[in-house]
Design a protein around this motif. Structure first.
Motif, PDB file in Angstrom:
ATOM      1  N   LYS A 280       6.751  15.836   1.125  1.00 44.00           N
ATOM      2  CA  LYS A 280       7.919  14.954   1.205  1.00 44.00           C
ATOM      3  C   LYS A 280       8.056  14.332   2.589  1.00 44.00           C
ATOM      4  CE  LYS A 280      12.928  14.814   0.376  1.00 44.00           C
ATOM      5  NZ  LYS A 280      12.872  13.676  -0.558  1.00 44.00           N
ATOM      6  N   HIS A 281       7.732  15.102   3.623  1.00 42.20           N
ATOM      7  CA  HIS A 281       7.937  14.628   4.994  1.00 42.20           C
ATOM      8  C   HIS A 281       6.634  14.236   5.685  1.00 42.20           C
ATOM      9  CE1 HIS A 281      12.149  15.785   4.815  1.00 42.20           C
ATOM     10  NE2 HIS A 281      11.779  16.948   4.285  1.00 42.20           N
ATOM     11  N   ALA A 282       5.537  14.152   4.938  1.00 40.45           N
ATOM     12  CA  ALA A 282       4.225  13.894   5.552  1.00 40.45           C
ATOM     13  C   ALA A 282       4.196  12.598   6.338  1.00 40.45           C
ATOM     14  CB  ALA A 282       3.139  13.883   4.475  1.00 40.45           C
ATOM     15  N   ALA A 283       4.710  11.520   5.763  1.00 43.26           N
ATOM     16  CA  ALA A 283       4.656  10.223   6.449  1.00 43.26           C
ATOM     17  C   ALA A 283       5.450  10.254   7.754  1.00 43.26           C
ATOM     18  CB  ALA A 283       5.180   9.124   5.532  1.00 43.26           C
ATOM     19  N   ALA A 313     -11.479  13.131   5.592  1.00 45.71           N
ATOM     20  CA  ALA A 313     -10.140  12.916   6.120  1.00 45.71           C
ATOM     21  C   ALA A 313      -9.220  12.476   4.986  1.00 45.71           C
ATOM     22  CB  ALA A 313     -10.169  11.856   7.209  1.00 45.71           C
ATOM     23  N   PRO A 314      -8.053  13.093   4.852  1.00 43.36           N
ATOM     24  CA  PRO A 314      -7.139  12.730   3.761  1.00 43.36           C
ATOM     25  C   PRO A 314      -6.419  11.420   4.082  1.00 43.36           C
ATOM     26  CG  PRO A 314      -6.114  14.371   5.142  1.00 43.36           C
ATOM     27  CD  PRO A 314      -7.504  14.174   5.693  1.00 43.36           C
ATOM     28  N   ALA A 315      -6.215  10.595   3.076  1.00 40.30           N
ATOM     29  CA  ALA A 315      -5.489   9.335   3.253  1.00 40.30           C
ATOM     30  C   ALA A 315      -4.283   9.242   2.327  1.00 40.30           C
ATOM     31  CB  ALA A 315      -6.428   8.155   3.011  1.00 40.30           C
ATOM     32  N   TYR A 316      -4.152  10.183   1.398  1.00 41.40           N
ATOM     33  CA  TYR A 316      -3.087  10.105   0.400  1.00 41.40           C
ATOM     34  C   TYR A 316      -2.287  11.409   0.371  1.00 41.40           C
ATOM     35  CZ  TYR A 316      -5.661   6.001  -0.984  1.00 41.40           C
ATOM     36  OH  TYR A 316      -6.284   4.780  -0.958  1.00 41.40           O
ATOM     37  N   ILE A 317      -0.996  11.280   0.033  1.00 45.07           N
ATOM     38  CA  ILE A 317      -0.075  12.407   0.092  1.00 45.07           C
ATOM     39  C   ILE A 317      -0.083  13.144  -1.242  1.00 45.07           C
ATOM     40  CG2 ILE A 317       2.320  13.075   0.486  1.00 45.07           C
ATOM     41  CD1 ILE A 317       2.633  10.469   2.109  1.00 45.07           C
ATOM     42  N   CYS A 318      -0.864  14.191  -1.294  1.00 43.85           N
ATOM     43  CA  CYS A 318      -0.958  15.002  -2.511  1.00 43.85           C
ATOM     44  C   CYS A 318      -1.493  16.369  -2.120  1.00 43.85           C
ATOM     45  CB  CYS A 318      -1.877  14.337  -3.542  1.00 43.85           C
ATOM     46  SG  CYS A 318      -3.570  14.092  -2.959  1.00 43.85           S
ATOM     47  N   TRP A 319      -1.483  17.284  -3.075  1.00 47.63           N
ATOM     48  CA  TRP A 319      -2.027  18.605  -2.831  1.00 47.63           C
ATOM     49  C   TRP A 319      -2.976  18.962  -3.963  1.00 47.63           C
ATOM     50  CZ3 TRP A 319      -1.405  23.335  -5.568  1.00 47.63           C
ATOM     51  CH2 TRP A 319      -0.617  23.233  -6.716  1.00 47.63           C
ATOM     52  N   GLY A 320      -3.809  19.940  -3.727  1.00 47.14           N
ATOM     53  CA  GLY A 320      -4.729  20.380  -4.762  1.00 47.14           C
ATOM     54  C   GLY A 320      -5.281  21.751  -4.452  1.00 47.14           C
ATOM     55  N   HIS A 321      -5.851  22.366  -5.474  1.00 43.24           N
ATOM     56  CA  HIS A 321      -6.490  23.673  -5.318  1.00 43.24           C
ATOM     57  C   HIS A 321      -7.962  23.444  -5.028  1.00 43.24           C
ATOM     58  CE1 HIS A 321      -7.694  27.755  -5.811  1.00 43.24           C
ATOM     59  NE2 HIS A 321      -8.354  27.534  -6.932  1.00 43.24           N
ATOM     60  N   ASN A 322      -8.370  23.831  -3.819  1.00 41.86           N
ATOM     61  CA  ASN A 322      -9.771  23.684  -3.451  1.00 41.86           C
ATOM     62  C   ASN A 322     -10.236  22.233  -3.566  1.00 41.86           C
ATOM     63  OD1 ASN A 322     -11.673  25.370  -2.300  1.00 41.86           O
ATOM     64  ND2 ASN A 322     -12.926  25.428  -4.150  1.00 41.86           N
ATOM     65  N   ALA A 393       0.151   5.761 -10.816  1.00 39.95           N
ATOM     66  CA  ALA A 393       0.564   6.430 -12.051  1.00 39.95           C
ATOM     67  C   ALA A 393       0.761   7.923 -11.838  1.00 39.95           C
ATOM     68  CB  ALA A 393      -0.470   6.185 -13.148  1.00 39.95           C
ATOM     69  N   LEU A 394       0.012   8.492 -10.901  1.00 36.72           N
ATOM     70  CA  LEU A 394       0.130   9.916 -10.605  1.00 36.72           C
ATOM     71  C   LEU A 394       1.190  10.196  -9.542  1.00 36.72           C
ATOM     72  CD1 LEU A 394      -3.688  10.818 -10.528  1.00 36.72           C
ATOM     73  CD2 LEU A 394      -2.022  11.541 -12.254  1.00 36.72           C
ATOM     74  N   GLY A 395       1.812   9.138  -9.029  1.00 36.00           N
ATOM     75  CA  GLY A 395       2.842   9.317  -8.005  1.00 36.00           C
ATOM     76  C   GLY A 395       2.289   9.695  -6.648  1.00 36.00           C
ATOM     77  N   ILE A 396       1.058   9.283  -6.359  1.00 32.22           N
ATOM     78  CA  ILE A 396       0.406   9.628  -5.094  1.00 32.22           C
ATOM     79  C   ILE A 396       0.550   8.461  -4.127  1.00 32.22           C
ATOM     80  CG2 ILE A 396      -1.780  10.209  -3.976  1.00 32.22           C
ATOM     81  CD1 ILE A 396      -2.648  11.537  -6.582  1.00 32.22           C
ATOM     82  N   ASP A 397       1.337   8.661  -3.078  1.00 34.94           N
ATOM     83  CA  ASP A 397       1.552   7.625  -2.070  1.00 34.94           C
ATOM     84  C   ASP A 397       0.534   7.754  -0.943  1.00 34.94           C
ATOM     85  OD1 ASP A 397       3.826   6.523  -3.329  1.00 34.94           O
ATOM     86  OD2 ASP A 397       5.084   8.100  -2.470  1.00 34.94           O
ATOM     87  N   PRO A 398       0.279   6.649  -0.224  1.00 36.37           N
ATOM     88  CA  PRO A 398      -0.635   6.722   0.920  1.00 36.37           C
ATOM     89  C   PRO A 398       0.051   7.255   2.161  1.00 36.37           C
ATOM     90  CG  PRO A 398       0.131   4.476   0.661  1.00 36.37           C
ATOM     91  CD  PRO A 398       0.711   5.256  -0.497  1.00 36.37           C
ATOM     92  N   LEU A 399      -0.712   7.874   3.035  1.00 31.42           N
ATOM     93  CA  LEU A 399      -0.246   8.128   4.385  1.00 31.42           C
ATOM     94  C   LEU A 399      -0.107   6.795   5.121  1.00 31.42           C
ATOM     95  CD1 LEU A 399      -2.445  11.182   5.463  1.00 31.42           C
ATOM     96  CD2 LEU A 399       0.049  11.169   5.284  1.00 31.42           C
ATOM     97  N   PRO A 400       0.627   6.745   6.232  1.00 33.49           N
ATOM     98  CA  PRO A 400       0.637   5.522   7.031  1.00 33.49           C
ATOM     99  C   PRO A 400      -0.783   5.076   7.358  1.00 33.49           C
ATOM    100  CG  PRO A 400       2.312   7.030   7.828  1.00 33.49           C
ATOM    101  CD  PRO A 400       1.519   7.785   6.791  1.00 33.49           C
ATOM    102  N   GLN A 401      -1.012   3.756   7.300  1.00 36.22           N
ATOM    103  CA  GLN A 401      -2.368   3.233   7.477  1.00 36.22           C
ATOM    104  C   GLN A 401      -2.648   2.775   8.901  1.00 36.22           C
ATOM    105  OE1 GLN A 401      -3.831   0.717   4.307  1.00 36.22           O
ATOM    106  NE2 GLN A 401      -2.212   1.405   2.928  1.00 36.22           N
ATOM    107  N   SER A 402      -1.660   2.864   9.774  1.00 37.53           N
ATOM    108  CA  SER A 402      -1.841   2.489  11.176  1.00 37.53           C
ATOM    109  C   SER A 402      -0.805   3.228  11.998  1.00 37.53           C
ATOM    110  CB  SER A 402      -1.675   0.980  11.364  1.00 37.53           C
ATOM    111  OG  SER A 402      -0.328   0.600  11.111  1.00 37.53           O
ATOM    112  N   LEU A 403      -1.015   3.246  13.305  1.00 31.93           N
ATOM    113  CA  LEU A 403      -0.019   3.849  14.182  1.00 31.93           C
ATOM    114  C   LEU A 403       1.322   3.138  14.039  1.00 31.93           C
ATOM    115  CD1 LEU A 403       0.641   5.931  16.366  1.00 31.93           C
ATOM    116  CD2 LEU A 403      -0.150   4.268  18.077  1.00 31.93           C
TER     117      LEU A 403
END
Length: 455
Positions: A280-283, A313-322, A393-403
């Protein structure tokens, strides 16, 4: 008192080991290491009253009219510096930064993390972290305009025959261990010249201190071996960048509160809420976890270039198992390691300020626990390989793409402002805006090569 015993131990060690100087270390708001050397005769006074210095000369510490500040050494952090092989030896201690009235300085990154840890302690928790620190070894320190040259052409887990690459990690680990910094693993990483050394689990304050020591040890060993070490997030366009994936867990005494036998992935309700807080607070916390213009070349350059093949490197806000394409990963549970459930946060790069980054990560996770955030479904697929429509569709938002995007997300964050404190929060945003503006006005080599011949 325990502190008195620690101070006595330091003073005895200085005398018995013929230590002539002790370096007192602290960091500025951006995470640069600062140091002042004192003679042993001055150290007893430093324990009692600290060492005064001009805080207005330190990045982000104080304004000119409130410049007087005090560095007070923490005797629990005393170690001898192993690369000072000559006699007499040199010791070091980390400092807490105080105001003239002996109150903690609002500008001290170490105090920011201590406040966050105190909040966790009030809830009954101890926060443990285990960083996997990546960096590059280059043939020499690049001059401006000269492309860096890695010391080898090795890849992931390669046993490189190059004499420097062969000896470097062994020498570095020996130095770290001699300073009481335990190392768990080391290996060659995926890019030419790229190394990884993983530190053993410790409480987050010890880990942050260890990371600052680690960076200096790595650079000192590199100098001794005639090469250059860099923690720049992404020095090469066509190779993966350097991250600092950090495994973390919360404990109540000896009990790992993320572990629940029989639950999915052995992950408890509290662990799921902690992950939900991170998502929720990643960005909002990305500007601190990835604080340089170059950080976003690692996060987004790899995702766009490889679409899942190569960089991690992760670019999207989501979680997963392994799932190594996710921002937050729940590693595979190991039955032979009781109480071992943990969370891995993967966006951090190894050039961040670890005190501020760990404070914000902890605050985000605790917010998820306190407010009972619901964890969304985990990502089962390679997130990089999904289309934009599939991610939406999966509700996966991107991390900020620049500073710039990260700054904008942070400036509206109550969590970041509360955790960092008003002074650090405001200074950090001002400094990063200035960096972004300076970067944005530059005419790059790419633009000259692409446009000057044809326009």
């Amino acid at each position: 008192m325990a502190v008195d015993r620690q101070e006595d131990f330091v003073l005895r060690t200085l005398d018995e080991r013929d230590i002539r100087f002790v370096r007192l270390w602290f960091t500025d708001v951006l995470g640069y290491l600062k140091s002042v050397a004192v003679a042993p005769a001055e150290l007893e006074g430093a324990f009692a009253e600290g060492i005064g210095f001009d805080g207005s000369a330190i990045e982000g510490f104080a304004r000119v009219y409130e410049a007087d500040m005090i560095a007070k050494p923490d005797p629990a952090t005393f170690q001898l510096l192993p690369w000072r092989g000559e006699s007499p030896g040199v010791g070091r201690m980390f400092c807490d930064i105080l105001m003239p009235d002996n109150s903690p300085s609002y500008a001290d990154p170490r105090w920011v993390l201590k406040r966050a840890l105190s909040r966790a302690s009030d809830l009954g928790f101890t926060f443990y972290t285990h960083p996997e620190i990546e960096f590059f070894l280059l043939k020499e320190k690049p001059e401006p305009g000269v492309k860096p040259q890695p010391i080898d052409s090795g890849g992931y887990f390669d046993h490189t025959p190059h004499i420097i690459a062969h000896d470097f990690r062994r020498t570095s680990i020996a130095m770290l261990e001699s300073m009481g910094i335990s190392v768990e693993y080391s290996h060659h990483e995926g890019a030419p010249g790229q190394q990884e050394i993983d530190l053993r689990y410790a409480d987050a304050l010890t880990t942050a201190d260890n990371i600052m020591s680690f960076r200096l040890v790595i650079k000192e060993v590199a100098i001794e071996q005639g090469v250059h070490a860099s923690f720049m997030p992404k020095p090469f366009t066509d190779h993966p960048g350097s991250g600092m994936h950090t495994h973390m867990s919360l404990f109540e005494g000896d009990r790992n509160v993320f572990y629940e036998p029989g639950a999915e992935f052995q992950l408890s309700k509290l662990g799921r809420c902690f992950i939900a807080g991170l998502l929720k607070h990643a960005a909002e916390i990305t500007a601190v976890c990835n604080q340089w213009v170059n950080s976003y070349k690692r996060l987004w350059g790899e995702a766009e270039r490889t679409a899942g093949a190569g960089g991690e490197a992760p670019a999207y806000i989501c979680w997963g198992h392994n799932n190594r394409s996710a921002l937050v990963r729940v590693p595979m549970y190991k039955p032979h390691k009781a109480n071992a459930t943990r969370i891995e946060f993967r966006s951090l790069d190894s050039a961040c300020n670890p005190y501020l980054a760990y404070a914000l990560i902890l605050a985000a996770g605790l917010k998820g626990i306190e407010n009972d955030y619901e964890l969304p479904a985990g990502a089962e697929d390679d997130v990089w390989a999904l289309s934009a429509a599939e991610r939406r569709a999966l509700g996966i938002d991107p991390l900020p793409q620049s500073l710039d995007e990260a700054i904008n997300a942070m400036q509206d964050s109550e969590l970041a402002a509360e955790t960092l404190g008003e002074h650090v929060f405001d200074f950090f945003l001002r400094n990063k805006r200035a960096e972004w503006y300076d970067y944005r006005r530059q005419v790059t080599e790419y633009e000259l090569n692409r446009y000057l011949p044809v326009l």
